[in-house]
Scaffold this motif. Structure first.
Motif, PDB file in Angstrom:
ATOM      1  N   GLY A  65      38.397  25.365 -22.113  1.00  0.00           N
ATOM      2  CA  GLY A  65      38.899  26.477 -21.309  1.00  0.00           C
ATOM      3  C   GLY A  65      39.301  25.985 -19.936  1.00  0.00           C
ATOM      4  O   GLY A  65      38.594  25.183 -19.332  1.00  0.00           O
ATOM      5  N   TYR A  66      40.446  26.403 -19.463  1.00  0.00           N
ATOM      6  CA  TYR A  66      40.918  26.090 -18.120  1.00  0.00           C
ATOM      7  C   TYR A  66      41.022  27.396 -17.345  1.00  0.00           C
ATOM      8  O   TYR A  66      41.689  28.335 -17.799  1.00  0.00           O
ATOM      9  CB  TYR A  66      42.313  25.457 -18.159  1.00  0.00           C
ATOM     10  N   PHE A  78      45.958  28.465 -28.914  1.00  0.00           N
ATOM     11  CA  PHE A  78      46.002  28.601 -27.455  1.00  0.00           C
ATOM     12  C   PHE A  78      46.001  30.081 -27.134  1.00  0.00           C
ATOM     13  O   PHE A  78      46.845  30.833 -27.633  1.00  0.00           O
ATOM     14  CB  PHE A  78      47.259  27.945 -26.871  1.00  0.00           C
ATOM     15  N   HIS A  79      45.057  30.499 -26.305  1.00  0.00           N
ATOM     16  CA  HIS A  79      44.963  31.900 -25.916  1.00  0.00           C
ATOM     17  C   HIS A  79      44.911  31.988 -24.397  1.00  0.00           C
ATOM     18  O   HIS A  79      43.982  31.467 -23.777  1.00  0.00           O
ATOM     19  CB  HIS A  79      43.730  32.546 -26.525  1.00  0.00           C
ATOM     20  N   VAL A  80      45.912  32.634 -23.836  1.00  0.00           N
ATOM     21  CA  VAL A  80      45.963  32.872 -22.397  1.00  0.00           C
ATOM     22  C   VAL A  80      45.376  34.259 -22.167  1.00  0.00           C
ATOM     23  O   VAL A  80      45.883  35.249 -22.702  1.00  0.00           O
ATOM     24  CB  VAL A  80      47.418  32.811 -21.865  1.00  0.00           C
ATOM     25  N   LEU A  81      44.314  34.329 -21.411  1.00  0.00           N
ATOM     26  CA  LEU A  81      43.658  35.593 -21.093  1.00  0.00           C
ATOM     27  C   LEU A  81      43.919  35.873 -19.613  1.00  0.00           C
ATOM     28  O   LEU A  81      43.393  35.182 -18.738  1.00  0.00           O
ATOM     29  CB  LEU A  81      42.164  35.485 -21.370  1.00  0.00           C
ATOM     30  N   SER A 108      44.448  38.537 -11.091  1.00  0.00           N
ATOM     31  CA  SER A 108      43.537  37.793 -10.221  1.00  0.00           C
ATOM     32  C   SER A 108      43.284  36.365 -10.705  1.00  0.00           C
ATOM     33  O   SER A 108      42.704  35.557  -9.981  1.00  0.00           O
ATOM     34  CB  SER A 108      42.212  38.541 -10.083  1.00  0.00           C
ATOM     35  N   GLY A 109      43.713  36.056 -11.906  1.00  0.00           N
ATOM     36  CA  GLY A 109      43.543  34.722 -12.446  1.00  0.00           C
ATOM     37  C   GLY A 109      43.785  34.735 -13.940  1.00  0.00           C
ATOM     38  O   GLY A 109      44.112  35.778 -14.510  1.00  0.00           O
ATOM     39  N   LEU A 110      43.635  33.596 -14.559  1.00  0.00           N
ATOM     40  CA  LEU A 110      43.733  33.555 -16.014  1.00  0.00           C
ATOM     41  C   LEU A 110      42.920  32.406 -16.565  1.00  0.00           C
ATOM     42  O   LEU A 110      42.592  31.451 -15.864  1.00  0.00           O
ATOM     43  CB  LEU A 110      45.179  33.505 -16.501  1.00  0.00           C
ATOM     44  N   LEU A 111      42.562  32.550 -17.825  1.00  0.00           N
ATOM     45  CA  LEU A 111      41.851  31.524 -18.575  1.00  0.00           C
ATOM     46  C   LEU A 111      42.772  31.086 -19.697  1.00  0.00           C
ATOM     47  O   LEU A 111      43.312  31.918 -20.425  1.00  0.00           O
ATOM     48  CB  LEU A 111      40.551  32.084 -19.170  1.00  0.00           C
ATOM     49  N   VAL A 112      42.989  29.793 -19.806  1.00  0.00           N
ATOM     50  CA  VAL A 112      43.710  29.248 -20.948  1.00  0.00           C
ATOM     51  C   VAL A 112      42.654  28.621 -21.842  1.00  0.00           C
ATOM     52  O   VAL A 112      42.005  27.644 -21.465  1.00  0.00           O
ATOM     53  CB  VAL A 112      44.756  28.198 -20.527  1.00  0.00           C
ATOM     54  N   TYR A 113      42.449  29.216 -22.994  1.00  0.00           N
ATOM     55  CA  TYR A 113      41.466  28.730 -23.957  1.00  0.00           C
ATOM     56  C   TYR A 113      42.213  28.017 -25.081  1.00  0.00           C
ATOM     57  O   TYR A 113      43.244  28.502 -25.561  1.00  0.00           O
ATOM     58  CB  TYR A 113      40.649  29.887 -24.524  1.00  0.00           C
ATOM     59  N   ALA A 114      41.720  26.885 -25.481  1.00  0.00           N
ATOM     60  CA  ALA A 114      42.335  26.151 -26.587  1.00  0.00           C
ATOM     61  C   ALA A 114      41.275  25.685 -27.566  1.00  0.00           C
ATOM     62  O   ALA A 114      40.166  25.315 -27.173  1.00  0.00           O
ATOM     63  CB  ALA A 114      43.117  24.957 -26.063  1.00  0.00           C
TER      64      ALA A 114
END
Length: 193
Positions: free
Chosen positions: A30-31, A138-141, A147-153
């Motif tokens: 997760g990023y 890849f899931h961009v939340l 306010s931000g995002l999480l890139v989950y892979a």
């Protein structure tokens, strides 16, 4: 995505003896990206540009669109077939949580190891699983109020290791940043004297 389809060449990539056993393991990463400047939705990692940058990056990492196979000698390889790409799953969804709400609940991104560019990586332990036909998810939340995002892979380990995945993510964000730069038109250029 059309340019991806037209720019991938068919190829076979054999895995070495160390990577082949990892063909049944996945890496979850997760990023976190925080919108510290309060940019609007169309300025902070816009969904459409982020997705376009993703598919552009895949052109440089064609192994992500291949199929895991084994030959008659039981050597494992990745088959990248330009006629039948094995596309990673990509999703971009909004979230009802605001980044400040996460902080109030005790989540502190700054306690994680931070990259100087402002991104934060969370690496979870690989888990054993049966590799299905998709090489990666890849899931961009996108957090509330942008306010931000999480890139989950979730990636099959045989396609990439941690270092290779970091190269992929760095390149994806680099391409995104390039796409967001204003383009200089020929009419605004000044001749050198």
């Amino acid at each position: 995505m059309d340019s991806l389809v037209h720019n991938i060449s068919s190829q076979i990539v054999y895995l070495n003896g160390y990577a082949a056993p990892d063909s049944v393991r996945n890496i979850d990463v997760g990023y976190w990206y925080t919108n510290t400047e309060g940019k609007s939705l169309n300025k902070f990692m816009p969904s459409k540009i982020l997705e376009t940058a993703f598919y552009t990056t895949l052109q440089e990492f064609p192994i992500f669109v291949g199929y895991i196979q084994a030959d008659a000698h039981r050597r494992v390889y990745v088959d990248v077939n330009s006629e039948a790409l094995n596309m990673p799953v990509y999703a971009d969804t909004p979230c009802d949580l605001n980044y400040s709400s996460l902080c109030k609940a005790g989540f502190n991104i700054h306690k994680l190891s931070a990259d100087p560019r402002g991104e934060h990586r969370i690496l979870t332990y690989p888990r054993l699983s049966v590799v299905d036909q998709n090489p990666a998810y890849f899931h961009v939340l996108r957090l509330k109020d942008n306010s931000g995002l999480l890139v989950y892979a979730n990636i099959a380990h045989c396609f990439v290791d941690g270092y290779g995945f970091t190269l992929f993510m760095d390149r994806w964000i680099e391409i995104l940043n390039q796409m967001q730069q204003p383009q200089v038109s020929a009419s605004t250029e000044q001749p050198l004297s």
